[in-house]
Enzyme design. Structure first.
Site, mmCIF file in Angstrom:
data_model
loop_
_atom_site.group_PDB
_atom_site.id
_atom_site.type_symbol
_atom_site.label_atom_id
_atom_site.label_comp_id
_atom_site.label_asym_id
_atom_site.label_seq_id
_atom_site.Cartn_x
_atom_site.Cartn_y
_atom_site.Cartn_z
ATOM 1 N N HIS A 1 -34.365 9.869 52.666
ATOM 2 C CA HIS A 1 -35.397 10.761 53.192
ATOM 3 C C HIS A 1 -34.829 12.065 53.751
ATOM 4 C CE1 HIS A 1 -34.623 8.741 57.203
ATOM 5 N NE2 HIS A 1 -34.802 9.977 57.605
ATOM 6 N N ASP B 1 -33.648 3.439 51.165
ATOM 7 C CA ASP B 1 -33.482 4.739 51.815
ATOM 8 C C ASP B 1 -32.015 5.156 51.907
ATOM 9 O OD1 ASP B 1 -34.592 7.049 52.856
ATOM 10 O OD2 ASP B 1 -34.408 6.375 54.920
ATOM 11 N N SER C 1 -30.803 10.568 61.483
ATOM 12 C CA SER C 1 -30.926 9.816 60.236
ATOM 13 C C SER C 1 -29.704 10.015 59.343
ATOM 14 C CB SER C 1 -32.171 10.261 59.472
ATOM 15 O OG SER C 1 -33.338 9.935 60.166
#
Length: 354
Positions: free
Chosen positions: A77, A108, A184
């Site tokens: 992402h 992911d 992230s």
């Protein structure tokens, strides 16, 4: 005589064997590192990733170096809608040539490559062996603050669909170390400074309900990464109209949200800061979560303009003994606080965005 010699050898062998086991156990125990040692050992292997999408929107994330020839792992992402990207290393080096080599959208994970050699590789551990209650550390770029270290515990090992019914077919590591947007793809590390996961997502509405993708999902993808992939544009070469224009920050008024984190204690939470203006006087109200001593207060604040759209903020609480300073730039406050309650004193940092 033979029996005596046999008994002597048996005693010597037993003692020598037990001694080796004891030494091995001591060595294993001493392998656990202090937080500062973990930081020094690993921070150079964690990168900051900046992406620009087709509409000119800028976003940021983190990544970890898995191979010295420029192979880096991050979250899918972070880069999925990027048309241009750059990777910044801890030593200040910036790489504008970025290619996406492989992805696993379900889990992911994305593997990207930069044109580099002899990069510092982050050593991996077996994520199948992590245990609930073990201490862990994260390094990443929360809210663009590169090389940020935080600590916590493994608090769960669970199926991803417990976070959301849309997440199926893989497991996650739940941990308590504070994270924020920009974390992230960053590193989740064990007590030896080894990579056990990529920081993935947080459970909205909870306190430090954070998760990571186990590194055992990541390593096979990086090991079999293609020689080339989808090359992204250089951010510096984008047409002018695609480069996002800075927000108008002449007006301080508005609502800012963000996080605070103690530097002395394992506590953190959220902040909502509301700034209004009557005449030439500013009113600032702060609402905190995560603290048993501080909930809300009105802050007596002085704003000093120190550059184009850059303001310095000094404040102290009306009802509570909280003081601090901060810097306002491009719709973001970054600052510190000092909070006193009786003889108890806490120091920490906070990051807010409009």
């Amino acid at each position: 005589m033979k029996n005596l010699l046999f008994l002597t050898c048996l005693i010597f062998t037993t003692f020598f064997t037990n001694s080796k086991i004891t030494l091995a156990q001591v060595a294993q125990t001493s392998a656990k590192l202090e937080a500062s040692a973990i930081y020094e050992k690993t921070v150079s292997s964690v990168v900051s990733i900046t992406c620009v999408d087709s509409k000119g929107n800028v976003s940021g994330g983190s990544g970890v170096i898995l191979r010295s020839d420029g192979i880096i792992a991050t979250n899918h992402h972070v880069i999925f809608d990027a048309v241009a990207a750059k990777v910044s290393l801890a030593n200040g080096d910036i790489y504008d040539d970025v290619a996406i080599l492989d992805t696993d959208e379900r889990k992911d994970i994305a593997i990207i490559k930069i044109k580099a050699v002899s990069l510092p590789v982050l050593e991996s551990a077996n994520s199948d062996l992590v245990k609930i209650g073990s201490a862990v550390y994260t390094i990443g770029s929360p809210k663009g603050l590169t090389g940020s270290l935080s600590s916590g515990l493994i608090s769960g090992l669970r199926s991803a669909n417990e976070l959301s019914p849309d997440l199926v077919g893989f497991r996650v590591i739940q941990f308590t170390a504070p994270t924020s947007p920009g974390s992230s793809g960053g590193a989740l590390l064990d007590e030896n400074g080894k990579l056990i996961g990529l920081v993935f997502a947080s459970k909205i509405g909870g306190q430090n309900l954070n998760t990571a993708i186990p590194v055992n999902y990541v390593i096979p993808l990086s090991s079999n990464a293609k020689a080339d992939g989808q090359s992204l544009k250089k951010i510096s070469t984008l047409p002018t109209q695609e480069v996002p224009k800075p927000k108008n920050t002449n007006e301080l008024e508005g609502t800012y949200t963000g996080v605070w984190s103690s530097e002395r204690y394992a506590v953190s939470g959220t902040i909502v800061l509301t700034i209004s203006k009557t005449g030439e006087k500013y009113q600032v109200k702060a609402v905190f979560t995560g603290s048993e001593y501080f909930n809300e207060d009105e802050l007596m604040t002085t704003f000093t303009k120190i550059g184009d759209d850059i303001w310095k903020m000094d404040y102290k609480g009306k009802k509570t003994k909280i003081t601090g300073t901060g810097l306002f730039k491009a719709g973001k406050f970054v600052g510190d606080y000092k909070f006193r309650k009786f003889i108890w004193v806490d120091l920490g940092k906070w990051v807010l965005e409009k």
